[in-house]
Design a protein around this motif. Sequence first.
Motif, PDB file in Angstrom:
ATOM      1  N   ARG A 246      39.543  19.365  29.755  1.00 15.39           N
ATOM      2  CA  ARG A 246      38.638  18.841  30.790  1.00 15.39           C
ATOM      3  C   ARG A 246      39.218  17.591  31.445  1.00 15.39           C
ATOM      4  NH1 ARG A 246      35.218  14.823  30.176  1.00 15.39           N
ATOM      5  NH2 ARG A 246      35.279  14.968  27.899  1.00 15.39           N
ATOM      6  N   LEU A 247      39.704  16.659  30.627  1.00 20.43           N
ATOM      7  CA  LEU A 247      40.249  15.412  31.183  1.00 20.43           C
ATOM      8  C   LEU A 247      41.485  15.673  32.041  1.00 20.43           C
ATOM      9  CD1 LEU A 247      39.975  12.956  28.162  1.00 20.43           C
ATOM     10  CD2 LEU A 247      38.606  12.951  30.243  1.00 20.43           C
ATOM     11  N   GLY A 248      42.269  16.673  31.654  1.00 17.33           N
ATOM     12  CA  GLY A 248      43.473  16.978  32.410  1.00 17.33           C
ATOM     13  C   GLY A 248      43.259  17.931  33.556  1.00 17.33           C
ATOM     14  N   GLY A 249      42.010  18.409  33.742  1.00 18.30           N
ATOM     15  CA  GLY A 249      41.741  19.370  34.795  1.00 18.30           C
ATOM     16  C   GLY A 249      42.513  20.663  34.592  1.00 18.30           C
ATOM     17  N   LEU A 250      42.659  21.085  33.339  1.00 18.57           N
ATOM     18  CA  LEU A 250      43.481  22.233  33.002  1.00 18.57           C
ATOM     19  C   LEU A 250      42.617  23.445  32.661  1.00 18.57           C
ATOM     20  CD1 LEU A 250      45.980  20.339  30.662  1.00 18.57           C
ATOM     21  CD2 LEU A 250      46.352  20.979  33.052  1.00 18.57           C
ATOM     22  N   ASP A 251      43.155  24.623  32.892  1.00 14.94           N
ATOM     23  CA  ASP A 251      42.479  25.861  32.543  1.00 14.94           C
ATOM     24  C   ASP A 251      42.645  26.163  31.059  1.00 14.94           C
ATOM     25  OD1 ASP A 251      41.718  26.258  35.198  1.00 14.94           O
ATOM     26  OD2 ASP A 251      43.586  27.309  35.676  1.00 14.94           O
ATOM     27  N   GLN A 252      41.844  27.076  30.572  1.00 12.01           N
ATOM     28  CA  GLN A 252      41.965  27.512  29.187  1.00 12.01           C
ATOM     29  C   GLN A 252      43.376  28.014  28.899  1.00 12.01           C
ATOM     30  OE1 GLN A 252      39.401  27.386  26.747  1.00 12.01           O
ATOM     31  NE2 GLN A 252      41.214  27.699  25.468  1.00 12.01           N
ATOM     32  N   ARG A 253      43.893  27.682  27.725  1.00  9.69           N
ATOM     33  CA  ARG A 253      45.273  28.005  27.394  1.00  9.69           C
ATOM     34  C   ARG A 253      45.359  28.973  26.217  1.00  9.69           C
ATOM     35  NH1 ARG A 253      49.196  22.793  27.903  1.00  9.69           N
ATOM     36  NH2 ARG A 253      48.971  22.502  30.143  1.00  9.69           N
ATOM     37  N   GLU A 254      46.531  29.553  26.095  1.00 10.94           N
ATOM     38  CA  GLU A 254      46.849  30.404  24.955  1.00 10.94           C
ATOM     39  C   GLU A 254      47.996  29.763  24.167  1.00 10.94           C
ATOM     40  OE1 GLU A 254      45.279  33.003  23.922  1.00 10.94           O
ATOM     41  OE2 GLU A 254      43.880  33.127  25.630  1.00 10.94           O
ATOM     42  N   PRO A 255      47.952  29.818  22.845  1.00 15.02           N
ATOM     43  CA  PRO A 255      46.863  30.383  22.058  1.00 15.02           C
ATOM     44  C   PRO A 255      45.638  29.482  22.062  1.00 15.02           C
ATOM     45  CG  PRO A 255      48.446  29.347  20.610  1.00 15.02           C
ATOM     46  CD  PRO A 255      49.031  29.277  21.982  1.00 15.02           C
ATOM     47  N   PRO A 256      44.454  30.029  21.857  1.00 15.74           N
ATOM     48  CA  PRO A 256      43.244  29.205  21.882  1.00 15.74           C
ATOM     49  C   PRO A 256      43.117  28.366  20.619  1.00 15.74           C
ATOM     50  CG  PRO A 256      42.712  31.436  21.224  1.00 15.74           C
ATOM     51  CD  PRO A 256      44.178  31.437  21.580  1.00 15.74           C
ATOM     52  N   ASP A 257      42.234  27.393  20.675  1.00 13.13           N
ATOM     53  CA  ASP A 257      41.908  26.629  19.475  1.00 13.13           C
ATOM     54  C   ASP A 257      41.073  27.487  18.535  1.00 13.13           C
ATOM     55  OD1 ASP A 257      42.960  24.077  19.044  1.00 13.13           O
ATOM     56  OD2 ASP A 257      41.812  23.234  20.704  1.00 13.13           O
ATOM     57  N   ILE A 258      41.135  27.130  17.269  1.00 15.92           N
ATOM     58  CA  ILE A 258      40.370  27.831  16.236  1.00 15.92           C
ATOM     59  C   ILE A 258      39.449  26.838  15.535  1.00 15.92           C
ATOM     60  CG2 ILE A 258      40.497  29.142  14.089  1.00 15.92           C
ATOM     61  CD1 ILE A 258      41.511  30.665  16.490  1.00 15.92           C
ATOM     62  N   ARG A 259      38.211  27.241  15.358  1.00 18.02           N
ATOM     63  CA  ARG A 259      37.265  26.432  14.588  1.00 18.02           C
ATOM     64  C   ARG A 259      36.793  27.231  13.379  1.00 18.02           C
ATOM     65  NH1 ARG A 259      31.760  27.526  15.383  1.00 18.02           N
ATOM     66  NH2 ARG A 259      31.319  25.420  14.637  1.00 18.02           N
ATOM     67  N   TYR A 260      36.213  26.504  12.428  1.00 18.45           N
ATOM     68  CA  TYR A 260      35.702  27.114  11.206  1.00 18.45           C
ATOM     69  C   TYR A 260      34.223  26.752  11.094  1.00 18.45           C
ATOM     70  CZ  TYR A 260      40.673  27.464  10.233  1.00 18.45           C
ATOM     71  OH  TYR A 260      42.020  27.751  10.324  1.00 18.45           O
ATOM     72  N   PRO A 261      33.326  27.633  11.510  1.00 18.40           N
ATOM     73  CA  PRO A 261      31.896  27.286  11.518  1.00 18.40           C
ATOM     74  C   PRO A 261      31.398  26.960  10.118  1.00 18.40           C
ATOM     75  CG  PRO A 261      32.204  29.656  11.823  1.00 18.40           C
ATOM     76  CD  PRO A 261      33.561  29.033  11.929  1.00 18.40           C
ATOM     77  N   TRP A 262      30.505  25.965  10.041  1.00 18.59           N
ATOM     78  CA  TRP A 262      29.932  25.593   8.750  1.00 18.59           C
ATOM     79  C   TRP A 262      29.009  26.697   8.257  1.00 18.59           C
ATOM     80  CZ3 TRP A 262      32.312  21.561   6.815  1.00 18.59           C
ATOM     81  CH2 TRP A 262      32.808  20.568   7.663  1.00 18.59           C
ATOM     82  N   LYS A 263      29.100  26.998   6.987  1.00 17.80           N
ATOM     83  CA  LYS A 263      28.151  27.927   6.392  1.00 17.80           C
ATOM     84  C   LYS A 263      26.768  27.278   6.372  1.00 17.80           C
ATOM     85  CE  LYS A 263      31.490  30.555   3.664  1.00 17.80           C
ATOM     86  NZ  LYS A 263      31.937  30.974   2.305  1.00 17.80           N
ATOM     87  N   PRO A 264      25.700  28.086   6.347  1.00 17.02           N
ATOM     88  CA  PRO A 264      24.344  27.536   6.521  1.00 17.02           C
ATOM     89  C   PRO A 264      24.009  26.351   5.625  1.00 17.02           C
ATOM     90  CG  PRO A 264      24.286  29.919   6.619  1.00 17.02           C
ATOM     91  CD  PRO A 264      25.700  29.558   6.271  1.00 17.02           C
ATOM     92  N   ALA A 265      24.464  26.368   4.382  1.00 12.95           N
ATOM     93  CA  ALA A 265      24.110  25.274   3.464  1.00 12.95           C
ATOM     94  C   ALA A 265      24.704  23.935   3.880  1.00 12.95           C
ATOM     95  CB  ALA A 265      24.562  25.625   2.044  1.00 12.95           C
ATOM     96  N   PHE A 266      25.749  23.968   4.735  1.00 12.82           N
ATOM     97  CA  PHE A 266      26.422  22.728   5.135  1.00 12.82           C
ATOM     98  C   PHE A 266      26.436  22.539   6.648  1.00 12.82           C
ATOM     99  CE2 PHE A 266      28.116  24.093   1.058  1.00 12.82           C
ATOM    100  CZ  PHE A 266      27.944  22.947   0.298  1.00 12.82           C
ATOM    101  N   ALA A 267      25.617  23.295   7.340  1.00 15.83           N
ATOM    102  CA  ALA A 267      25.504  23.148   8.789  1.00 15.83           C
ATOM    103  C   ALA A 267      24.571  21.985   9.116  1.00 15.83           C
ATOM    104  CB  ALA A 267      24.973  24.436   9.405  1.00 15.83           C
ATOM    105  N   PRO A 268      24.770  21.286  10.239  1.00 12.32           N
ATOM    106  CA  PRO A 268      23.854  20.210  10.631  1.00 12.32           C
ATOM    107  C   PRO A 268      22.418  20.720  10.737  1.00 12.32           C
ATOM    108  CG  PRO A 268      25.834  20.168  11.977  1.00 12.32           C
ATOM    109  CD  PRO A 268      25.886  21.447  11.175  1.00 12.32           C
ATOM    110  N   ARG A 269      21.472  19.888  10.330  1.00 10.06           N
ATOM    111  CA  ARG A 269      20.058  20.266  10.328  1.00 10.06           C
ATOM    112  C   ARG A 269      19.247  19.344  11.228  1.00 10.06           C
ATOM    113  NH1 ARG A 269      18.299  20.380   4.149  1.00 10.06           N
ATOM    114  NH2 ARG A 269      16.291  20.715   5.189  1.00 10.06           N
ATOM    115  N   ASP A 270      18.282  19.947  11.916  1.00 12.03           N
ATOM    116  CA  ASP A 270      17.390  19.183  12.787  1.00 12.03           C
ATOM    117  C   ASP A 270      15.996  19.032  12.189  1.00 12.03           C
ATOM    118  OD1 ASP A 270      19.348  18.925  14.795  1.00 12.03           O
ATOM    119  OD2 ASP A 270      18.858  20.920  15.592  1.00 12.03           O
TER     120      ASP A 270
END
Length: 389
Positions: A246-270
Motif C-alpha cells: 500500500r505504501l509503495g503503491g504496488l500491486d499484489q505480488r507473487e509469491p503471496p504472503d502466508i499467514r497462520y490463522p489462530w485456532k479458536p482457543a487462541f484467537a482474539p476475543r471480543d
Amino acid sequence: MPLLMAFRRWWAILFVAILALPTVGLVAPDLPAPMRTVLAPEQHWWQDAAKRLDPYINNVFGFRGAVLAAHRSYLRFIDETQGERVLQGTHGVLFIRDNDALEQSLGQVVRPHRVAGFVGLAKELDADMKAHGGRFVALIPPNAHTADFEELPAYARGQKKTPTEYDLVAARMKADNIPFVDLRPLIAEAKKDGRVYFRYDTHWNERGALLAFNAAMEAVGRPDLAVSPQEALGTAEVKPGGDLLRLGGLDQREPPDIRYPWKPAFAPRDDLAPLPGIIVGKENPLFVSRAVTTGHDGPRIMVIGDSFTNGFWHGLLAARSSAYVWTHHQLCNFDQGMIDRFKPDILIYAPTERFFPCAGKRGVAATVSGAPPKTPAPGGPLPDATAPH
C-alpha cells in the motif's frame, strides 16, 4: 601587462576555491547522509562513463551529507514528498524506509543516549515489579531489516557495522542484570522451518508472534504458559495485500504472503468483560488500550507494546491470564499509573526496534527522515502515526 589585474586576483582565488570544494569535501567532516547505494564503479567504466561511472560519482561526491540535508530542507519548505518509503530487497521482499530503520539495523545510525533511555526505563519497571512481588521482562521485536538481513539489497548488506543499537541494548541489559530477551537468535533458528516475517508487510507473522510470546513466558519463569505451534496455529493460508504494498503503491505480488490463522482457543476475543478504572484519560485512537478479565484462573499480565503485539497477542493473553492489559508504549510516555491500578503479576515491555528510543519527556524526540523532532501530546497522535508500527 600582468596576466590578472590586481583587483581580479581575489576573484580568481575565490573561483579556484569554489572549484576545489568538492575535492575538499571528500576528506573534510560532513553531516550524516543516507547510505550509499553504489560502492564502486562498474568494471571498464571508461568505456561508457555516463552509465557506469556516474552512479558511483553520485554516491561519493564531496559534502554529500550537507547537500542532501539541504535538499531535504528545501523539499520540506515546498511541502513536497521526500522520496520512497519502501525499499525492495532480494526476491521481491519489501522493507520500510521510515524512521531510519534500515540505517539502524545496519549500525549506520547508533544513538547511545537513546539506548540509555530505554535501559533506564526498563530498570525502573523491573524495580517496581520486584517491589510488588511481580516479574518483568523486556523484549524488542527486530526490524524486518534485522530479522531478514540476508534479503536486503547487496549494497546495504555490504555496509553493515557493529555494534548496532540492538547490540548495545542487549549488552547493557545483561550488564545491568535486567530481564531481557534477545529475539534475534530465536528468529534466526525459527526461519529454518519457514518465514517468520511477512514479505510485503512490516510485521512478523503468527509464527514470529508466538515465538516471542513463548520466549517472554520462559523469561519470567512461567514456561507453563507457553503455547506450542501445534496448539495455536492453523493451516497456512494466503494473506493478500500488505502495508508495504500500500505504501509503495504496488500491486499484489507473487509469491503471496502466508499467514497462520489462530485456532479458536487462541484467537482474539471480543466477549471479554472490561476492567473498570484501569484505563483513564484520553486514548490514542490508533492504538486503544485494553483492560479485560478472562473468566478463568491465571496470572494478571500487562503488555506495553505496539502493533507487533496488538492483535497478534490478544488471543494468547486471553487464554493464559485471568486478566490482562495491553497498552501502547507511546515512545516511553505511556501511563505508568496503569501499572499501579492493574497490579500485574507479569509485566512485558515490548517496543519494536525502530520505535524503542524514548521521546518527549523521557528523551530526545526521534528525528524521522530529516524532519524536526516531534513530541507527542498527552493522548495525542504518536510521531509518524500514519506509518505502520
